[in-house]
Each structure stands twice: as C-alpha cells, then as structure tokens.
Motif scaffolding. Structure first.
Motif, mmCIF file in Angstrom:
data_model
loop_
_atom_site.group_PDB
_atom_site.id
_atom_site.type_symbol
_atom_site.label_atom_id
_atom_site.label_comp_id
_atom_site.label_asym_id
_atom_site.label_seq_id
_atom_site.Cartn_x
_atom_site.Cartn_y
_atom_site.Cartn_z
ATOM 1 N N SER A 1 0.835 -1.204 0.000
ATOM 2 C CA SER A 1 0.000 0.000 0.000
ATOM 3 C C SER A 1 0.866 1.247 0.000
ATOM 4 C CB SER A 1 -0.920 -0.010 1.226
ATOM 5 O OG SER A 1 -1.646 1.191 1.328
ATOM 6 N N ARG B 1 2.118 1.974 -3.538
ATOM 7 C CA ARG B 1 1.057 2.489 -4.399
ATOM 8 C C ARG B 1 0.747 3.943 -4.067
ATOM 9 N NH1 ARG B 1 -3.403 -2.131 -3.923
ATOM 10 N NH2 ARG B 1 -2.193 -2.676 -2.086
ATOM 11 N N MET B 2 0.801 4.301 -2.788
ATOM 12 C CA MET B 2 0.607 5.697 -2.426
ATOM 13 C C MET B 2 1.761 6.549 -2.940
ATOM 14 S SD MET B 2 -1.161 8.097 -1.254
ATOM 15 C CE MET B 2 -2.542 7.166 -0.599
ATOM 16 N N SER C 1 -1.817 11.946 -0.155
ATOM 17 C CA SER C 1 -0.415 11.539 -0.279
ATOM 18 C C SER C 1 0.542 12.553 0.340
ATOM 19 C CB SER C 1 -0.064 11.332 -1.753
ATOM 20 O OG SER C 1 -0.030 12.566 -2.434
ATOM 21 N N GLU D 1 -6.211 6.358 3.540
ATOM 22 C CA GLU D 1 -5.098 6.135 2.612
ATOM 23 C C GLU D 1 -5.143 4.738 2.031
ATOM 24 O OE1 GLU D 1 -0.442 5.672 3.404
ATOM 25 O OE2 GLU D 1 -1.159 7.730 3.681
ATOM 26 N N ARG D 2 -5.407 3.739 2.861
ATOM 27 C CA ARG D 2 -5.445 2.359 2.386
ATOM 28 C C ARG D 2 -6.573 2.145 1.387
ATOM 29 N NH1 ARG D 2 -4.489 1.029 7.703
ATOM 30 N NH2 ARG D 2 -6.668 0.425 7.955
ATOM 31 N N THR E 1 -5.462 3.457 -2.110
ATOM 32 C CA THR E 1 -4.472 2.608 -2.772
ATOM 33 C C THR E 1 -5.075 1.267 -3.182
ATOM 34 O OG1 THR E 1 -3.682 1.788 -0.616
ATOM 35 C CG2 THR E 1 -2.547 3.690 -1.565
#
Length: 457
Positions: free
Chosen positions: A216, A219-220, A348, A429-430, A433
């Motif tokens: 994750s 990807r962020m 991000s 955030e998770r 992503t």
C-alpha cells in the motif's frame, strides 16, 4: 474492531518512522524501503511470539538502534552502493552520488530520445502527424509512456519477469488501439483516445512500484509521483509554448517559414520526450516539487468545494434536474476526476499523524458535494439510457460514474469517521491505494471490450 484499530495504529507508527527516515539526506528512497522491510520483519517476529503490535514496534525500533549506527551496518553489507561511500569515505560520497545522478541522466536522455524518434517512425509507413486521420490521437500515449516505464524499470532494477509483463501490457494496448475495424467518426475512437492513456498510466505504475506491487505504501508513492509528474508536465508545457512562440517569431523575422517543422516535428517529439523528462525530474528533485504540489492542493480544494456547493444550492433553488448530454457528461466526468485527484494528492502529501483539522472538513465537504452531484448525474443518465437505449459513450460514462461513485462514497464515510475522531487517516489512505486496480480494470475494459461489444460504432 480491536484488531483493525491496532493494525491502523501500527501502520501510523510505521508511517511516522518512515517520514523520519526519509528526511535523512544520505538515504535514498530504495534504501529507506529496505530499512522499513527490515523493521516490519522484526515486528512480525515479535508479534508471532505473543507481543502486542505496539510493544513489538517499540522493541523492534530499539533493536535497530540509532539510524546512523544502522546506516553504518548497511554500508558494510552493501559496499557497492552509496552507503559505503557516504559513511566511510567522506567526500567520496559526493562522487558516487554524482555518478548515480549521471547514470540516471544518461538513461533519461536515452529514453527521451527513444520517445522522440519513435513518434516519427510511422512516417516511414505513410502516417504523418498532420494527417486528418485518428492514428496519432489514438496511439499518442504509446509513443511516450512505454519509454517512461522503461526509465522507471531501469531505475528500480526491475527483474526480467516484471519487464516481460510491462512489454506484454504495452503490446496489448497497441493491439487494442489498432486492431479493431473502427471508422474515424466512430465513438470507439474517442473512447480509446481518452482511456488508453489512463490504462497505460497504470502500467507505468507497475514499473514504478517494481516488485512490491502489494505494498500500500508503494502504491501511495505512485499516487504522489503522478501528481508531481503532472505539475512538471504543465510547467514544461508552459515553457515549451513560450519557446515555440519565440522560435516561430525569430524565424519569421528572417523570412523563413518554420511553422510546418514546429507542428509536425518539434511539438510531437517534444511532448513525448517531456513525459520522460518529467518523470526524471520527479525522481531527482523530489524535495523541490513536494513544496509546490501540496500548496496547489490546499489552494484549489476550498475553491472547488465552494463551486460545487454553489452548484447544488442553485439546483435546489431552481428545482431543475441536470441536463445530461454528451458535452455535459464530459464536463461532469472531468469535474469528478479533478475532485478525486485533489483528494488523492492531498492524502499523499498529508502527515498521517496530524489530528483532523479545518482542511479535512473542507475535503469532506468537497467529496460530499461531488458525491451528490455524481448521484444526480447517474439518476438522470439511467433514465435517458432506459428511454433512448445504450451507446458506447453513455455506457462508458455510466461505468465511470459508478466507479467514481463507489470511491467517493466510501471516501466520504472514512473521512467522516476521521473528522469525528472515530477512525484513522491510515484507513482513508489504504482505501485509495486498494481502489487503484478498479480504475485500471475499467479503463482497460473501455479500450478492449466496449468497441467489439457495440460492433465498433
């Protein structure tokens, strides 16, 4: 629920530790990633022994010792890399860093030149940039993004397996864009031109994350890279526009017509090369651009929130529905994409440990307003589809709005929990992503599935 909260708190601790590590000037991104992997393995071992996650994290950090001590240990084990030069040879470290920067520069120049040359190759087969056909509008991204992905894969030292996947995906995109028997005025041409660059950008993401696709965090990082890359592309385009204007004017002053060269050679070659240059700038100058993009995000988030709220108030006041036609659909889709982009990049660039504040409330207002507008457009759109039937355009628009609706709806839920201090920012955030593959699947479906599904019309 307790397990979930504990995992969120552990991820927050990892995020804070990573932010500290990455502030160290002697550590590049890949080295910080290796340090974090080492820490995570140690935490997992301690949790397996029965410790709570917070206890395991503190003990693992303690075992690692001071960052400088750990850096010296890494230097001994990785003698061929920058570590040893920085930690043991004093000024020689600058030479190694310059050598690495020089190799990156050379790789970027090779890839940028490759992109510039590749866009002129179709002329050997009678495809000219100033033709009236749709070849370049459909294939333009295929002359630029594979070279950017190649540069990133080289910089990440990607394995043979990943490189094979990248080649296969770009080949699939090229085949999907050119194999179907579509006319120049077909709706499928417009859909492919709009969606193929997005689908290929997800392939660039594979090159960026390297062999750590499930992470994750990586990807962020790619989301952050995308925002920074876009800022650099805009800056390069503005500078290039000024350069072209001066170039044309100076040649006109001496009686030489340079318009055809500028339009058919300089502009397309410069555009595809700029995609690689922008990627190199993001990788090489991260500390500079990180001061720009978050400022833009904080500037435009409240402005867009006010505009969307004003639109909803006007709709409620007038009592009129949304008039859905082709131009309106494009406008609303772009609006929702911009809102999602603002949300993604603000996530991000945000400190995950900071408590909820006014800006988070503004983000919630922005996402909530966009969610309501998306629902209104979807309601009107489904009614028109039921009345007039389906076309490639309205099916693509319907799917995109559904994909965005799902993302915005859960984002609004998680942001509400965070603002009310009943959830963590790590969960927001998770979610973003984890949702990236959904965007990838839909864009590829529009390119590969919709044209034959609607008989290439």
């Amino acid at each position: 629920m307790t397990v979930t909260n504990g995992q969120d708190e552990l991820e927050d601790q990892f995020t804070r530790w990573r932010e500290y590590v990455r502030r160290r000037p002697e550590l590049v991104s890949s080295d910080a990633d290796e340090l974090e992997d080492h820490l995570r393995d140690s935490v997992d071992e301690l949790v397996a022994l029965g410790l709570r996650s917070d206890e395991a994290f503190l003990i693992a950090v303690k075992r690692m010792g001071g960052l400088d001590d750990l850096s010296r240990e890494f230097a001994r084990e990785h003698s061929e890399r920058l570590w040893k030069q920085l930690m043991f040879t004093g000024d020689d470290g600058d030479g190694v860093r310059k050598s690495r920067s020089r190799s990156d520069l050379i790789a970027m120049l090779v890839c940028a030149a490759g992109a510039a040359v590749s866009i002129k190759v179709p002329e050997l087969f009678g495809k000219h940039y100033d033709d009236d056909g749709t070849f370049y509008s459909v294939n333009f991204a295929l002359f630029a993004l594979p070279w950017l992905a190649g540069f990133l894969a080289w910089r990440r030292r990607a394995g043979a397996g990943l490189c094979a996947v990248l080649v296969a995906m770009f080949t699939l995109g090229a085949v999907g864009a050119n194999i179907y028997p579509v006319a120049d005025d077909s709706q499928s041409v417009g859909l492919t031109s709009a969606h193929l660059p997005l689908a290929l950008w997800m392939v660039v993401g594979l090159a960026y994350v390297g062999d750590d696709l499930r992470s994750s965090r990586r990807r962020m990082d790619f989301i952050r890279f995308s925002g920074e890359w876009f800022v650099y592309i805009v800056l390069i385009a503005l500078g290039g526009g000024v350069l072209i204007a001066f170039l044309g004017g100076t040649f006109d002053a001496i009686g030489v017509e340079a318009g055809e060269f500028i339009w058919t050679t300089l502009t397309p070659c410069g555009l595809v090369a700029a995609t690689v240059v922008a990627g190199w700038l993001v990788e090489a100058k991260q500390g500079v651009i990180e001061n720009i993009a978050p400022v833009l995000t904080r500037l435009f988030t409240p402005l867009f929130a006010v505009v969307l709220l004003a639109f909803l108030v006007t709709v409620g006041w007038n009592g009129r529905g949304v008039d859905v036609n082709r131009d309106t659909l494009v406008m609303f889709d772009l609006l929702l994409v911009v809102v999602l982009g603002l949300l993604l990049y603000s996530i991000s660039a945000r400190d995950p440990q900071a408590p909820p504040g006014t800006f988070d409330v503004l983000q919630l207002v922005l996402v909530g307003s966009a969610l309501v507008i998306d629902a209104l457009v979807l309601f009107t759109m489904t009614g028109r589809i039921a009345e007039y039937g389906t076309t490639p355009n309205n099916v693509a628009a319907l799917g995109e709005n559904i994909v965005l609706l799902a993302n915005l709806a859960w984002s609004a839920w998680l942001l509400t929990g965070f603002v009310r201090k009943r959830g963590t920012f790590a969960a927001v955030e998770r979610w973003q992503t984890a949702y990236l593959p959904v965007f990838a699947v839909w864009t590829w479906a529009v390119v590969l599935v919709l044209p034959p599904l609607f008989n290439y019309r």
